[in-house]
Each structure stands twice: as structure tokens, then as C-alpha cells.
Design an enzyme around this catalytic site. Structure first.
Site, short mmCIF file in Angstrom:
data_model
loop_
_atom_site.label_atom_id
_atom_site.label_comp_id
_atom_site.label_asym_id
_atom_site.label_seq_id
_atom_site.Cartn_x
_atom_site.Cartn_y
_atom_site.Cartn_z
N LYS A 141 3.85 1.31 5.96
CA LYS A 141 4.91 0.75 5.12
C LYS A 141 6.17 1.61 5.18
O LYS A 141 7.29 1.09 5.16
CB LYS A 141 4.44 0.57 3.68
CG LYS A 141 3.56 -0.65 3.48
CD LYS A 141 3.49 -1.09 2.03
CE LYS A 141 2.68 -2.36 1.88
NZ LYS A 141 2.45 -2.77 0.50
N LYS A 198 -1.09 -6.89 10.19
CA LYS A 198 -1.77 -7.55 9.07
C LYS A 198 -0.84 -8.53 8.38
O LYS A 198 0.34 -8.21 8.16
CB LYS A 198 -2.21 -6.48 8.07
CG LYS A 198 -2.93 -7.02 6.85
CD LYS A 198 -3.12 -5.95 5.78
CE LYS A 198 -1.94 -5.84 4.82
NZ LYS A 198 -1.85 -6.91 3.83
N LYS A 212 2.32 -9.92 2.20
CA LYS A 212 3.32 -10.56 1.34
C LYS A 212 4.69 -9.98 1.58
O LYS A 212 5.68 -10.69 1.70
CB LYS A 212 2.97 -10.31 -0.14
CG LYS A 212 1.98 -11.25 -0.69
CD LYS A 212 1.89 -11.06 -2.20
CE LYS A 212 0.58 -10.41 -2.56
NZ LYS A 212 0.65 -9.00 -2.86
P1 ATP Z 1 1.97 -6.21 0.23
O1 ATP Z 1 2.53 -6.50 1.60
O2 ATP Z 1 3.00 -6.28 -0.86
O3 ATP Z 1 1.14 -4.96 0.20
P2 ATP Z 1 -0.41 -7.76 0.56
O4 ATP Z 1 -0.31 -9.04 1.28
O5 ATP Z 1 -0.97 -6.58 1.31
O6 ATP Z 1 1.00 -7.44 -0.08
P3 ATP Z 1 -1.80 -7.00 -1.84
O7 ATP Z 1 -1.35 -7.47 -3.17
O8 ATP Z 1 -1.42 -5.60 -1.43
O9 ATP Z 1 -1.28 -8.03 -0.73
O10 ATP Z 1 -3.37 -7.13 -1.71
C1 ATP Z 1 -4.10 -8.05 -2.51
C2 ATP Z 1 -5.49 -8.22 -1.92
O11 ATP Z 1 -5.43 -8.99 -0.72
C3 ATP Z 1 -6.18 -6.91 -1.54
O12 ATP Z 1 -7.56 -7.05 -1.83
C4 ATP Z 1 -5.99 -6.83 -0.05
O13 ATP Z 1 -6.99 -6.06 0.59
C5 ATP Z 1 -6.08 -8.29 0.34
N1 ATP Z 1 -5.32 -8.56 1.56
C6 ATP Z 1 -4.01 -8.32 1.75
N2 ATP Z 1 -3.63 -8.71 2.97
C7 ATP Z 1 -4.75 -9.20 3.57
C8 ATP Z 1 -5.00 -9.77 4.85
N3 ATP Z 1 -4.03 -9.87 5.73
N4 ATP Z 1 -6.26 -10.17 5.14
C9 ATP Z 1 -7.26 -10.06 4.23
N5 ATP Z 1 -7.08 -9.52 3.00
C10 ATP Z 1 -5.84 -9.11 2.67
MG MG Z 2 -0.98 -4.66 0.37
#
Ligand code: ATP
Ligand code: MG
Length: 355
Positions: free
Chosen positions: A139, A220, A223
Site C-alpha cells: 500500500k 489483489k 476497494k
Molecule cells: P482496502 O483496499 O481498503 O484494504 P479491501 O478490498 O482489501 O479494501 P478490506 O476491508 O481490507 O477490503 O477487507 C475486508 C475483508 O475482505 C478481509 O477479510 C479481507 O481479507 C477480505 N478481502 C479483501 N480483498 C479480498 C480479495 N481480493 N479476495 C478475497 N478476500 C478479500
Molecule cells: Mg484490505
């Protein structure tokens, strides 16, 4: 306690199992959360949310909307949007099937103990442990400036989990390292101040634990990336046309290989999403698409995704139409969460001499 096998490691037979939550004599306490840092996407759903819903009867569940974590990328924050996104995220939890009667759902910043414990845990956490976190490194590269919050947020996450005497944390693969760190921080705290916390384990699904970006199967699905990259993610509230466009333009390769073991990362990603949503065994998915081009896989995936999201979106709009009802769920959740969190904080105060 054993952890389930790693995500997306090719399994030979049998339908993908939901991650099994370790059982204890008392009902297992489950805690997990998501950041209101943008729209929830399919990775969040298949990696975490759908398993929270599937297992909600087996355990004593606490699901948090971790708004303080969203501040780690302050450049992306708009105050009103953050406030609204936290409510939308709560509505998506409910729309996905979490029953507010059976699950405690609340917003992290409503329970001050999270910040209080995070400070204390930060003091007990060696800097090198935080600097080693792969998510911090990736990040920090993605965004122009790096706030201290991005470095130290795993200690806040440790506080979130440890406050609730958590046994199991159902998360996607990217969080494995953070849950291990949570355990390490708790163990170090115990050495410094004496036993206070329960040591949690990560519970990670076999399929769908690491959904990759549709625009780049090496990254990955996230969001925070989706905010600036159209075509990166499928958001849970996307309409059918947007979903079709994103899936049909997903990066694949020029071949026709639809067996998991031989597929390129882009194709494997699409197969895994399909498998996670249909819960079909890998062999059945491979048989369905054997000898067909990627167009057939993509079309079938559009249908499966839309079948999942259409009813979810209908429930979401109903829930959002009753804002008072939603606020009541969150207020009640915060009250109950505070009771548990304040008892843990008292133990922490006694152990450290603070207060
Ligand atoms: P950010 O980019 O803001 O970190 P994020 O998409 O990684 O957002 P989080 O809120 O950090 O989402 O994570 C919420 C949940 O979703 C966590 O359990 C995380 O492991 C899961 N998660 C996030 N991205 C993925 C993905 N690409 N595939 C599977 N699980 C995911
Ligand atoms: Mg995350």
C-alpha cells in the site's frame, strides 16, 4: 487447532468446503470486520462475507465496520462519504444475510476502547514487526504519501480482535499475516504485563480467499484500488451491464485452457470466482468448461454473479429505505460491544497500571 488449507491451492475432488471454525466448549467467539474505504467487491464477498453468513448459527459472532482503518489513506477520505459508507457497509452485511438478532454488528469508532487499546498495543509492538507487513509495503507503494496510520494499523486491528476474547477470525488470505501478528502482539504483551488476552486463529476459505483484479490478475482485488481503476473490481452494487462489461473485458490470455492447474492467472481467477459462488467441486467446473473458449466461461460467470447480486441488491435497497431501523441495529450493537470491550480494557488497565 488446525487452520484450513490455503486459498486456491488446487483441490482434487469434492465441493469447496466453507472454512471450518474451531470449536471450543463454549460457543466459539468469531470476530471480523471490513473497512468502509470504498464499495464492497466480489473479493470481499467470496473471501469473507459469504462465509460469515454461512456459519452464523455455529458461533457467537461480532462483525464490525472498521471506519478508523479507512483513515489510513486520508487522501481518499471525504467526511460525509465515510459516514455514509459505514452505514452502507452495515446495510450490505445485512443484505448478504447476516441476521442482526444472531450477530452483533457495530461501527468501530462508536466503541472508544478500540483506539485506547490500540495505543497500548502499539507501545508493546516492535517497529520491525510492522515494517515487515507485506500489506504495508504494497500500500505504501500504491499511494503517494504514507501516513503513520498505515504502518501502525495492524495494532489497531489486533485491538479490534483482542478486545472481544475472539477465538476465530474469518478473513481473506491477505489478512493471514495480520492475524499472526495479532497473536504475536498478544504474546509479547503477556510477557511484558501478564496474561490478559485470548489468542485467536485466522479462518481462511479454500476457494476465493484471494480474488485478483479483473484488470490485472497479479494484483489483489481491492476497494481502495477500485476507486481509481474502473474495470478492476466487481462491486456488490454494480448493475448487470457494468458487471457484464467488467467480466467480458477481464484480462485472460490467448489460449483456451480452462483446467485450474494449467490456466493463466487471469483465467484461474475467473474459475475460482465461479467455483466460490456455485460451490461446485473443481472437477465439475473444469468439466463444464472443457473444450470451450474463455467467452463461454465469462458469459456463465456473468450469470452466476448476477444471480447472487440481484437479490442481495434488492434487500440492500429495502434496508437503506429504513435508515432508522439500520441506526437502531448499530446503536444496539455498539452498546453490547462496549460492555465486552470495557471489561477487557479493565483487565488491560489492571495489568499495565494505566488508569
Ligand atoms: P482496502 O483496499 O481498503 O484494504 P479491501 O478490498 O482489501 O479494501 P478490506 O476491508 O481490507 O477490503 O477487507 C475486508 C475483508 O475482505 C478481509 O477479510 C479481507 O481479507 C477480505 N478481502 C479483501 N480483498 C479480498 C480479495 N481480493 N479476495 C478475497 N478476500 C478479500
Ligand atoms: Mg484490505
Amino acid at each position: 487447532m488446525t487452520e484450513p488449507a490455503l486459498a486456491d491451492t488446487p483441490r482434487q475432488e469434492g465441493a469447496p468446503k466453507a472454512p471450518s471454525i474451531p470449536q471450543t466448549a463454549k460457543k466459539t467467539r468469531v470476530f471480523s470486520g471490513m473497512q468502509p474505504s470504498g464499495e464492497l467487491h466480489l473479493g470481499n464477498y467470496v473471501g469473507a462475507l459469504q462465509h460469515w453468513v454461512a456459519r452464523q448459527d455455529e458461533s457467537d459472532n461480532i462483525f464490525c465496520i472498521v471506519d478508523l482503518h479507512a483513515l489510513t489513506i486520508p487522501e481518499q477520505i471525504d467526511a460525509r462519504a465515510l459516514h455514509d459508507n459505514a452505514r452502507k457497509l452495515a446495510a450490505l452485511y445485512l443484505a448478504s444475510g447476516l441476521d442482526p438478532e444472531r450477530n452483533l454488528i457495530f461501527i468501530q469508532s462508536h466503541v472508544r476502547e478500540h483506539s485506547e487499546l490500540a495505543w497500548i498495543l502499539n507501545c508493546a509492538t516492535p517497529l520491525g514487526w510492522l515494517q515487515r507487513m507485506t500489506q504495508f509495503k504494497s500500500k505504501a507503494q500504491q499511494f503517494e504519501s504514507t501516513g503513520t496510520g498505515l504502518l501502525i494499523y495492524p495494532a489497531l486491528q489486533a485491538a479490534d480482535i483482542l478486545l472481544y476474547d475472539t477465538d476465530a477470525v474469518p478473513v481473506g488470505e491477505d489478512q493471514r499475516q495480520h492475524i499472526e501478528l495479532t497473536r504475536d502482539i498478544a504474546i509479547r504483551f503477556h510477557r511484558l504485563f501478564g496474561e490478559v488476552f485470548k489468542l485467536p486463529v485466522a479462518v481462511i476459505p479454500e476457494v476465493g480467499a484471494r480474488v485478483m483484479g479483473l484488470d490485472d490478475p497479479e494484483t489483489k482485488m481491492s476497494k481502495s484500488l477500485a476507486v481509481t481503476r474502473p474495470g478492476h473490481a466487481i462491486n456488490l452494487l454494480d448493475d448487470e451491464k457494468t458487471i457484464r462489461k467488467a467480466i467480458m473485458s477481464a484480462v485472460t490470455d490467448s489460449g483456451r485452457e480452462t483446467r485450474f492447474a494449467h490456466a493463466s492467472p487471469g483465467v484461474r481467477n475467473l474459475l475460482s470466482i465461479y467455483q466460490a459462488l456455485t460451490r461446485e467441486p473443481m472437477s465439475a467446473v473444469e468439466a463444464t468448461f472443457a473444450g470451450q473458449g474463455y467467452g463461454a466461461l465469462k458469459k456463465a460467470l456473468v450469470e452466476v454473479v448476477w444471480e447472487t447480486l440481484r437479490p442481495l441488491q434488492a434487500r440492500y435497497h429495502e434496508i437503506m429505505a429504513d435508515r432508522a431501523g439500520l441506526e437502531a441495529v448499530l446503536t444496539r450493537g455498539a452498546e453490547r460491544a462496549r460492555e465486552i470491550a470495557s471489561a477487557t480494557m479493565q483487565r488491560v488497565r489492571d495489568a499495565t497500571g494505566v488508569g
